[in-house]
Design a protein around this motif. Structure first.
Motif, PDB file in Angstrom:
ATOM      1  N   UNK A 189      48.928  45.469  41.578  1.00  0.00           N
ATOM      2  CA  UNK A 189      48.803  44.014  41.617  1.00  0.00           C
ATOM      3  C   UNK A 189      47.784  43.561  42.654  1.00  0.00           C
ATOM      4  N   UNK A 190      47.610  44.354  43.717  1.00  0.00           N
ATOM      5  CA  UNK A 190      46.651  43.990  44.764  1.00  0.00           C
ATOM      6  C   UNK A 190      45.213  43.995  44.260  1.00  0.00           C
ATOM      7  N   UNK A 191      44.971  44.663  43.121  1.00  0.00           N
ATOM      8  CA  UNK A 191      43.609  44.745  42.579  1.00  0.00           C
ATOM      9  C   UNK A 191      43.263  43.538  41.712  1.00  0.00           C
ATOM     10  N   UNK A 192      44.259  42.707  41.452  1.00  0.00           N
ATOM     11  CA  UNK A 192      44.043  41.562  40.572  1.00  0.00           C
ATOM     12  C   UNK A 192      42.954  40.632  41.099  1.00  0.00           C
ATOM     13  N   UNK A 193      42.928  40.395  42.405  1.00  0.00           N
ATOM     14  CA  UNK A 193      41.948  39.472  42.969  1.00  0.00           C
ATOM     15  C   UNK A 193      40.525  39.975  42.753  1.00  0.00           C
ATOM     16  N   UNK A 194      40.332  41.284  42.829  1.00  0.00           N
ATOM     17  CA  UNK A 194      39.001  41.842  42.623  1.00  0.00           C
ATOM     18  C   UNK A 194      38.522  41.610  41.185  1.00  0.00           C
ATOM     19  N   UNK A 195      39.427  41.808  40.236  1.00  0.00           N
ATOM     20  CA  UNK A 195      39.080  41.530  38.839  1.00  0.00           C
ATOM     21  C   UNK A 195      38.875  40.037  38.635  1.00  0.00           C
ATOM     22  N   UNK A 196      39.757  39.240  39.253  1.00  0.00           N
ATOM     23  CA  UNK A 196      39.640  37.789  39.119  1.00  0.00           C
ATOM     24  C   UNK A 196      38.331  37.256  39.659  1.00  0.00           C
ATOM     25  N   UNK A 197      37.852  37.820  40.772  1.00  0.00           N
ATOM     26  CA  UNK A 197      36.578  37.375  41.343  1.00  0.00           C
ATOM     27  C   UNK A 197      35.438  37.646  40.366  1.00  0.00           C
ATOM     28  N   UNK A 198      35.488  38.801  39.705  1.00  0.00           N
ATOM     29  CA  UNK A 198      34.455  39.107  38.716  1.00  0.00           C
ATOM     30  C   UNK A 198      34.595  38.207  37.495  1.00  0.00           C
ATOM     31  N   UNK A 199      35.844  37.916  37.125  1.00  0.00           N
ATOM     32  CA  UNK A 199      36.067  37.003  36.008  1.00  0.00           C
ATOM     33  C   UNK A 199      35.519  35.618  36.289  1.00  0.00           C
ATOM     34  N   UNK A 200      35.690  35.136  37.516  1.00  0.00           N
ATOM     35  CA  UNK A 200      35.176  33.810  37.866  1.00  0.00           C
ATOM     36  C   UNK A 200      33.645  33.795  37.851  1.00  0.00           C
TER      37      UNK A 200
ATOM     38  N   UNK B  81      33.482  45.868  37.989  1.00  0.00           N
ATOM     39  CA  UNK B  81      34.820  46.169  38.497  1.00  0.00           C
ATOM     40  C   UNK B  81      34.921  47.644  38.878  1.00  0.00           C
ATOM     41  N   UNK B  82      34.466  48.529  37.985  1.00  0.00           N
ATOM     42  CA  UNK B  82      34.547  49.958  38.296  1.00  0.00           C
ATOM     43  C   UNK B  82      33.501  50.341  39.332  1.00  0.00           C
ATOM     44  N   UNK B  83      32.347  49.662  39.331  1.00  0.00           N
ATOM     45  CA  UNK B  83      31.321  49.941  40.341  1.00  0.00           C
ATOM     46  C   UNK B  83      31.847  49.673  41.750  1.00  0.00           C
ATOM     47  N   UNK B  84      32.645  48.626  41.897  1.00  0.00           N
ATOM     48  CA  UNK B  84      33.151  48.266  43.222  1.00  0.00           C
ATOM     49  C   UNK B  84      34.027  49.361  43.806  1.00  0.00           C
TER      50      UNK B  84
ATOM     51  N   UNK C 218      41.625  43.345  30.528  1.00  0.00           N
ATOM     52  CA  UNK C 218      41.685  42.657  29.239  1.00  0.00           C
ATOM     53  C   UNK C 218      42.443  41.345  29.356  1.00  0.00           C
ATOM     54  N   UNK C 219      43.590  41.382  30.029  1.00  0.00           N
ATOM     55  CA  UNK C 219      44.377  40.155  30.139  1.00  0.00           C
ATOM     56  C   UNK C 219      43.659  39.108  30.987  1.00  0.00           C
ATOM     57  N   UNK C 220      43.146  39.493  32.141  1.00  0.00           N
ATOM     58  CA  UNK C 220      42.537  38.514  33.042  1.00  0.00           C
ATOM     59  C   UNK C 220      41.278  37.915  32.428  1.00  0.00           C
ATOM     60  N   UNK C 221      40.374  38.756  31.945  1.00  0.00           N
ATOM     61  CA  UNK C 221      39.138  38.219  31.371  1.00  0.00           C
ATOM     62  C   UNK C 221      39.422  37.353  30.149  1.00  0.00           C
ATOM     63  N   UNK C 222      40.267  37.851  29.241  1.00  0.00           N
ATOM     64  CA  UNK C 222      40.530  37.094  28.013  1.00  0.00           C
ATOM     65  C   UNK C 222      41.236  35.779  28.305  1.00  0.00           C
ATOM     66  N   UNK C 223      42.216  35.793  29.186  1.00  0.00           N
ATOM     67  CA  UNK C 223      42.920  34.543  29.501  1.00  0.00           C
ATOM     68  C   UNK C 223      42.001  33.555  30.214  1.00  0.00           C
ATOM     69  N   UNK C 224      41.089  34.055  31.050  1.00  0.00           N
ATOM     70  CA  UNK C 224      40.083  33.174  31.662  1.00  0.00           C
ATOM     71  C   UNK C 224      39.219  32.518  30.587  1.00  0.00           C
ATOM     72  N   UNK C 225      38.756  33.346  29.627  1.00  0.00           N
ATOM     73  CA  UNK C 225      37.911  32.812  28.553  1.00  0.00           C
ATOM     74  C   UNK C 225      38.627  31.681  27.817  1.00  0.00           C
ATOM     75  N   UNK C 226      39.860  31.933  27.417  1.00  0.00           N
ATOM     76  CA  UNK C 226      40.596  30.955  26.626  1.00  0.00           C
ATOM     77  C   UNK C 226      40.966  29.710  27.445  1.00  0.00           C
TER      78      UNK C 226
END
Length: 532
Positions: free
Chosen positions: A153-164, A191-194, A487-495
């Motif tokens: 769960x701690x990695x969510x912010x890193x994905x979220x920052x890329x999503x934003x 995300x994987x590069x980071x 998948x969940x974070x990016x897709x939910x951001x898009x929608x």
């Protein structure tokens, strides 16, 4: 007429054509009897000596793909069939029972020898390794990725920052058409590069753009179903062989330059990323090799090096990984890059295409997100349990798109059996996920996009055990947990942020695909209209 005269007359009437035909019949009979005697699953004969090789190439020339050919054979021969491509025996698994039984068998967890990826990268990474080196590399990769938060769960912010960042870039188009392929690829790759390379890249960065172009060429070059990767003889007949190796060479050079940069600035006590930890392990192994504790091939002395624990400078116990070396670092980084990027980015490309093509379904996703999340913040992972239709849409996209239709072939390390059929040592096992995900006995109306199939009578999302987009068993995708979160974070951001539409001037959408390393949609244009 005497018997001798009759024999002489028969021999005199034999022509070279008769000899050739007799030889072909004998060869076919010998080949078929050898197959039957071996107890292999039934399957097509193919062409003597060449087996299915001509048919596979013919289908590709027609614009078809091996997974469609194999699905056709499965309808005739059953859910598990065998075939040959020159000197390689293929055992093709077309249903859930055969895939599950085969891939949980420890004797069927190897990779084919001499894969194109390992050969072209001049390095055997975690995805292409077998036996003890693979076990060691996989344990190491999972441990290190978790230590950097991947899948937690701690990695969510890193994905979220890329999503934003991705949402901001899409917003900058102001509703004008664009091709989403490279934007999504850039975001997911970052995300994987980071974690692996220790940095994220701006989408405008020239080096990053270069890396992405090279990687996409590799995806295209690997060929339908990955058979080019697994069957060496197919490379002999590849028309663009020089381009394939050149692209891999460029990708390898990029990774080598990053590794050398890390090596020059390495602080063993403060590893910054996956590469630093790998380099630390290489140094530990080199020291152990110099004092004779470990051999150059990774085997250990009777002192039990593998199980031995040591205390590094940070005071935490660690386990040695004797198979980590300079010979495997480039391949492993490349494998992680592919596992952490390509399937996720391709799935998201399909998701946007289906949302634009099915506006009513897109509206249902948006209404659900608005009801659960509201309009004042972006979705978070904690919202996922309440977003049942959103989950169902993602599951249906993974089912109908079949991003890896033939998976990555396994190899039999020894003679064994699957569903009562013999699988000889050295055979290649191919998982036909296309046939599994299109099985009408499991998925009614399989060619229709119907997310509701993943909702129960109470409207709650569920995932049937037969849906295995990340494969199953001992060699399931190492990046599965990361991919699900992305998948969940990016897709939910898009929608949450946009409504996606086909531009008026664009041709009608098609769900036809191109097949390389993955099964990806033909290029398309889309409009992202910002929601209020």
């Amino acid at each position: 007429m005497s018997m001798i005269s009759q024999l002489g007359w028969m021999l005199a009437s034999v022509t070279p054509v008769h000899v050739l035909l007799c030889g072909v019949v004998c060869l076919i009979s010998w080949w078929w009897c050898r197959q039957s005697a071996a107890g292999l699953p039934p399957g097509p004969w193919g062409v003597p000596v060449l087996g299915l090789l001509p048919r596979v190439f013919l289908e590709q020339r027609r614009g078809s793909h091996p997974h469609l050919l194999f699905t056709e054979y499965a309808r005739h021969y059953g859910p598990i069939f065998s075939a040959r491509i020159v000197n390689k025996t293929l055992v093709v698994l077309n249903d859930y029972d055969s895939v599950r039984q085969a891939f949980q068998n420890p004797n069927l967890s190897d990779r084919p020898p001499s894969t194109l990826i390992a050969e072209a990268m001049k390095s055997e990474g975690v995805a292409m390794a077998s036996g003890e080196p693979w076990k060691d590399l996989r344990r190491f990769c999972l441990t290190v990725l978790r230590s950097f938060g991947v899948g937690k769960s701690s990695f969510e912010e890193q994905i979220g920052a890329e999503g934003r960042a991705l949402v901001q870039t899409m917003t900058s188009y102001g509703g004008h058409p664009f091709d989403p392929k490279y934007l999504i690829g850039n975001a997911v790759a970052n995300v994987i590069c980071s974690v692996v390379l220790g940095k994220r890249y701006e989408y405008s960065d020239a080096n990053f753009s270069y890396l992405m172009r090279v990687f996409h060429r590799i995806v295209n070059h690997v060929g339908s179903g990955g058979l080019l990767n697994a069957v060496p003889v197919m490379r002999v007949f590849t028309r663009n062989k020089a381009d394939v190796y050149a692209s891999f060479g460029e990708f390898r050079s990029f990774i080598l330059s990053v590794v050398e940069s890390h090596r020059a600035t390495l602080d063993p006590k403060n590893p910054r990323d996956f590469i630093d930890v790998f380099l630390n392990e290489i140094e530990t192994n080199e020291k152990a090799m110099s004092n004779g504790t470990i051999q150059e091939n990774g085997s250990t002395s009777t002192s039990g090096f593998v199980a031995k624990k040591s205390i590094p400078p940070n005071g935490l116990p660690r386990t040695h990984h004797p198979h980590l070396s300079d010979k495997r670092i480039v391949g492993t980084i490349g494998n992680l890059f592919a596992a952490g990027m390509e399937t996720t980015a391709t799935t998201l490309l399909w998701a946007l295409l289906y949302m634009a093509a099915y506006p009513k379904i897109q509206e249902r996703v948006q209404a659900e997100i608005d009801a659960v999340v509201g309009r004042n913040r972006l979705p978070v992972m904690a919202d996922k349990p309440e977003l049942h239709f959103t989950q169902a849409v993602l599951l249906e996209v993974q089912r109908i798109a079949v991003v890896t239709p033939l998976g990555i072939p396994h190899a039999a390390a020894s003679d064994t059996e699957v569903l009562g059929f013999k699988v000889p040592k050295g055979s290649l096992l191919v998982s036909n996920f296309w046939a599994l995900f299109r099985d009408p006995n499991i998925w009614p109306e399989p060619d229709k996009f119907k997310p509701d199939r993943f909702l129960d009578k109470d409207g709650l999302a569920f995932k049937p055990e037969e849906l295995i987009p990340f494969s199953t068993g001992r060699r399931s995708c190492i990046g599965e947990h990361l991919a699900k979160m992305e998948l969940f974070i990016f897709f939910s951001y898009f929608m949450h942020q946009f409504t996606f539409e086909k531009p008026d001037e664009a041709p009608p959408y098609t769900f036809e695909a191109r097949v390389g390393l993955t099964h990806y949609p033909v290029p398309y244009q889309i409009r992202a209209l910002q929601r209020n």
